[in-house]
Write a protein that holds these residues in place. Structure first.
Motif, PDB file in Angstrom:
ATOM      1  N   TYR A 172       0.832  -1.203   0.000  1.00 55.65           N
ATOM      2  CA  TYR A 172       0.000   0.000   0.000  1.00 55.65           C
ATOM      3  C   TYR A 172       0.867   1.253   0.000  1.00 55.65           C
ATOM      4  N   ILE A 182       2.530   1.954  -3.535  1.00 53.86           N
ATOM      5  CA  ILE A 182       1.620   2.533  -4.534  1.00 53.86           C
ATOM      6  C   ILE A 182       1.250   3.956  -4.151  1.00 53.86           C
ATOM      7  N   TRP A 195       2.481   7.108 -10.842  1.00 52.87           N
ATOM      8  CA  TRP A 195       1.434   6.092 -11.002  1.00 52.87           C
ATOM      9  C   TRP A 195       0.547   6.487 -12.171  1.00 52.87           C
ATOM     10  N   TRP A 226      -5.404   4.738 -13.870  1.00 52.13           N
ATOM     11  CA  TRP A 226      -5.747   3.751 -12.846  1.00 52.13           C
ATOM     12  C   TRP A 226      -5.903   4.475 -11.517  1.00 52.13           C
ATOM     13  N   TRP A 281      -5.455   5.259  -7.969  1.00 53.16           N
ATOM     14  CA  TRP A 281      -4.423   4.655  -7.119  1.00 53.16           C
ATOM     15  C   TRP A 281      -4.981   4.024  -5.845  1.00 53.16           C
ATOM     16  N   CYS A 308      -6.523   0.557  -6.412  1.00 51.71           N
ATOM     17  CA  CYS A 308      -5.422  -0.353  -6.766  1.00 51.71           C
ATOM     18  C   CYS A 308      -4.552  -0.671  -5.560  1.00 51.71           C
ATOM     19  N   GLY A 358      -6.592  -3.022  -3.259  1.00 48.26           N
ATOM     20  CA  GLY A 358      -6.747  -4.346  -3.853  1.00 48.26           C
ATOM     21  C   GLY A 358      -5.450  -5.125  -3.892  1.00 48.26           C
ATOM     22  N   LEU A 359      -4.362  -4.465  -4.321  1.00 50.76           N
ATOM     23  CA  LEU A 359      -3.080  -5.165  -4.396  1.00 50.76           C
ATOM     24  C   LEU A 359      -2.545  -5.507  -3.011  1.00 50.76           C
TER      25      LEU A 359
END
Length: 737
Positions: free
Chosen positions: A234, A237, A246, A250, A252, A255, A258-259
């Protein structure tokens, strides 16, 4: 949700599971209460019903008594990560099949001298099956509960086998094989434990160091590891988005959330998805959901949801000590950090959590009977950031980059060196302050200790907070219950195929035999020494070793290293460690402790081995106990001419009830009212022999068998019935015959 949690946790307190009729009635009552909005009671009953149904399913999946001890050819698939210890490999089988027999879903087996076994393979094995069981002592590890919590329905020993099919989808095992092959400066086993949650490769000395310093949680996958990885993803990103690196197409934040959650789940799957991992993944998911939706969930709600989620998935998790320690540690941090006026400084945020966790987990460790590390706050002060910020990132990154030549190996080499340096520091600290095993604490003292710990965790300035220290220390140093003058407390420990008895008078303690040792499996260290400390014994007045066989004297060295011993006496001095300075057994030696009389006897014509066992007679208020070691019929005949051959209330069966001992002439002279047998369940020697048991039955002697009833405690001199460990009813234990 709190009521649901209480219902799920109530399973741990049940002595027996309700019948099917009662379960249906409770479930129907819970559903009837829902329309009337009596939600707390309804959800409590729903949680209890679900926990009982799940537990009954696990009990029903145990090996049938008719198959106990049978050797059968079984086909099955290897699951999990096989563990190799010395010459033996241990693994679990699933999808097992055998002709004309219904088998449990999961079987845990051991194969001594077997070939390499890998996860995902299919094997055809000749296995001697056993119902789930283990050593059962009053304050020891409950193997039967652990097996049930793992839903293992049978154990067994492999005699022979053949591989039917190679491994499929065994990616965790393939990762472990890659890690075993790399050079990590001798710390490959530690990195495997850190990455995969498989600590089977760690040496016994490494586990002892981790236990003594309270850092076991750092080498098994815990919530800290999961949260750290999610936080790194986290943060990475978020940092890229902040500096414009970034992609704008998308968003951020979705993403990053989720990642981060995907990384937490991936690491959890890699680590085997244990209870701490499940709890951490649920809590990480809730925090990320809050961050994504900008909602404040509070501090306790995610913990409660994680608790319910873990228990709904596996209600038997509450049988494992790790479950309680995992959630208790998080609850302590929430209580300590929540509701504070103003932030803590960086130094306070680094140092205070370790001391607060040590205080908060003290009552939990005490009631679970686990060792307490006095150096844990200091050790974790250094070890937590070192593992979190140095070793773990290097280990995970190195594992991910193993396909790249030299890159992954180099990172793992650095991680191994960093871990090795930490172990050296922890080993020094463990040598200065080993783990402390407190004496048994009564329930009242423990409740006072729990209240004291809660007071100390509250913010400063609250009334009566200072009273927490004396309340906490009351459980650390409880008043010791004294043995009455003229009596002796006798405790026959359950040490499997071996023997060990603790005898305590008012001011003295004697240990008769020290349990077996086989390779690195030392029951002197695992059972005898902890049991002595649980009784509050800090020094032995005498350790009497009947003879030098490993099943009687194997644990003597561990006991001698663990506590001071004033005198060591042995039936055989040869074959025992020289540092014990063992004195020979002298027939006729007699002494008195606190109104209790002790006398020794040894067959003078014995050359060595079992016939040379040193026999001990104990008399307290006219009640007699005779401990005979492994004497045979010839030694028994010689003993009939001694002063010890008189009617005896308690007899330790010679040689574990072997056919070569317990002759009729010997038993007829002694007329034992009760007999103690110490042996291993399903042992290869056939102890006790049916002929010997028939003689005891003919005499009307009451037999107390450690394989069937666990440890036995009696008060010699009180003429009272004994207490056996299996009489402490638990729903997962089989009833006494």
């Amino acid at each position: 949700m709190f009521a649901l949690a209480l219902g799920l946790l109530a399973l741990r307190l049940l002595t027996a599971l309700p019948s099917t009729g009662w379960l249906i009635a409770v479930l129907a009552l819970a559903l009837m209460l829902l329309p009337f909005r009596t939600y707390p009671l309804a959800f409590f009953l729903l949680g209890l019903s679900w926990a009982c149904i799940s537990a009954q399913s696990a009990l029903d999946d145990r090996l049938k008594p008719a198959l106990d001890g049978q050797t059968r050819w079984i086909e099955g698939r290897v699951i999990g990560l096989p563990q190799r210890t010395g010459e033996a490999v241990r693994f679990e089988l699933a999808d097992s099949r055998s002709r004309n027999a219904r088998l449990p879903k999961r079987i845990r087996v051991s194969w001594r001298g077997g070939p390499p076994v890998h996860s995902g393979e299919r094997w055809r094995l000749a296995i001697t099956l056993k119902r789930p069981a283990g050593l059962l002592n009053f304050h020891g590890f409950d193997q039967e509960a652990w097996l049930l919590a793992q839903r293992i329905g049978a154990t067994g020993t492999v005699k022979d086998g053949e591989r039917l099919a190679p491994a499929r989808n065994a990616w965790r095992d393939s990762v472990r094989q890659r890690l075993v092959a790399v050079d990590a400066q001798g710390r490959e086993a530690g990195l495997i434990a850190l990455v995969l949650g498989d600590g089977s490769g760690l040496a016994t000395t490494d586990w002892q160091v981790l236990q003594d310093t309270g850092t076991v949680h750092l080498l098994v996958i815990s919530g800290q590891h999961i949260g750290l990885l999610a936080g790194l993803i986290y943060g990475l990103i978020a940092g890229l988005a902040r500096y414009g690196c970034w992609p704008r197409a998308w968003p951020w934040l979705p993403c990053a959330c989720g990642l981060a959650f995907g990384a937490a789940l991936g690491y959890g799957l890699l680590a085997g998805s244990g209870v701490p991992v499940q709890r951490a993944c649920v809590m990480v998911g809730l925090v990320l959901l809050w961050r994504l939706r900008f909602r404040h969930l509070g501090l306790w709600w995610p913990l409660l949801l994680a608790l319910d989620g873990v228990l709904m998935l596996e209600p038997l998790a509450s049988l494992q000590p790790g479950f309680w320690l995992s959630f208790a540690a998080v609850a302590v941090l929430i209580l300590a950090f929540g509701g504070r006026l103003g932030p803590w400084s960086l130094w306070q945020a680094w140092t205070r959590p370790q001391w607060l966790i040590a205080i908060g987990l003290f009552p939990a460790l005490l009631v679970l009977g686990l060792p307490i590390s006095l150096s844990a706050p200091l050790a974790n002060l250094v070890a937590v950031p070192w593992i979190s910020l140095v070793v773990l990132p290097l280990a995970l990154l190195g594992t991910a980059l193993l396909p790249l030549p030299f890159v992954g190996e180099g990172l793992l080499w650095l991680a191994g060196g960093a871990l090795g340096g930490l172990f050296n520091a922890l080993a020094w600290l463990a040598g200065q302050m080993p783990a402390w095993i407190p004496a048994e604490v009564a329930l009242g003292y423990w409740l006072v200790s729990l209240l004291g710990a809660v007071l100390l965790l509250l913010p400063k300035g609250l009334p009566f907070r200072v009273l927490g220290w004396p309340m906490l220390l009351l459980a650390a140093f409880p008043p010791r219950e004294e043995v009455p003058h003229g009596q002796v407390e006798v405790l026959q420990l359950d040490v499997g195929q071996g023997q060990s008895l603790i005898l305590r008078t008012r001011h003295h303690t004697l240990l008769y035999d020290a349990g077996p040792r086989t390779g690195s499996f030392d029951l002197g260290a695992r059972v005898v020494l902890p049991s002595l400390r649980k009784l509050g014994v800090r020094e032995l007045d005498m350790m009497l070793l009947s003879h030098a066989d490993a099943d009687h004297a194997g644990g003597a060295a561990a006991v001698a290293r663990g506590m001071p011993i004033k005198r060591v006496v042995g039936g055989e001095t040869e074959g025992l460690p020289a540092f014990l300075a063992t004195q020979p057994c002298v027939s006729g030696e007699r002494w008195s402790w606190d109104g209790v009389t002790f006398e020794l006897w040894q067959w003078p014509d014995a050359i060595n081995g079992n016939p040379k066992s040193c026999v001990l007679q104990v008399q307290a208020n006219g009640e007699r106990l005779l401990l005979t070691g492994d004497i045979d019929r010839a030694a028994e005949r010689a003993m009939l001419a001694s002063a010890l051959a008189v009617p005896t209330d308690w007899l330790q069966a010679p040689h574990h009830g072997s056919r070569t001992s317990s002759s009729w002439a010997f038993l007829e002279r002694l007329q034992p009212r009760s007999v103690l047998i110490s042996r291993g369940r399903g042992n290869a020697f056939g102890h006790p022999h049916p002929q010997v048991m028939a003689r005891y039955q003919r005499l009307g002697s009451q037999v107390y068998d450690s394989a069937e009833q666990g440890a036995v405690r009696l008060q010699l001199g009180a003429f009272a019935p004994p207490i056996v460990a299996r009489s402490q009813r638990r729903f997962w234990r089989e009833r006494l015959p």
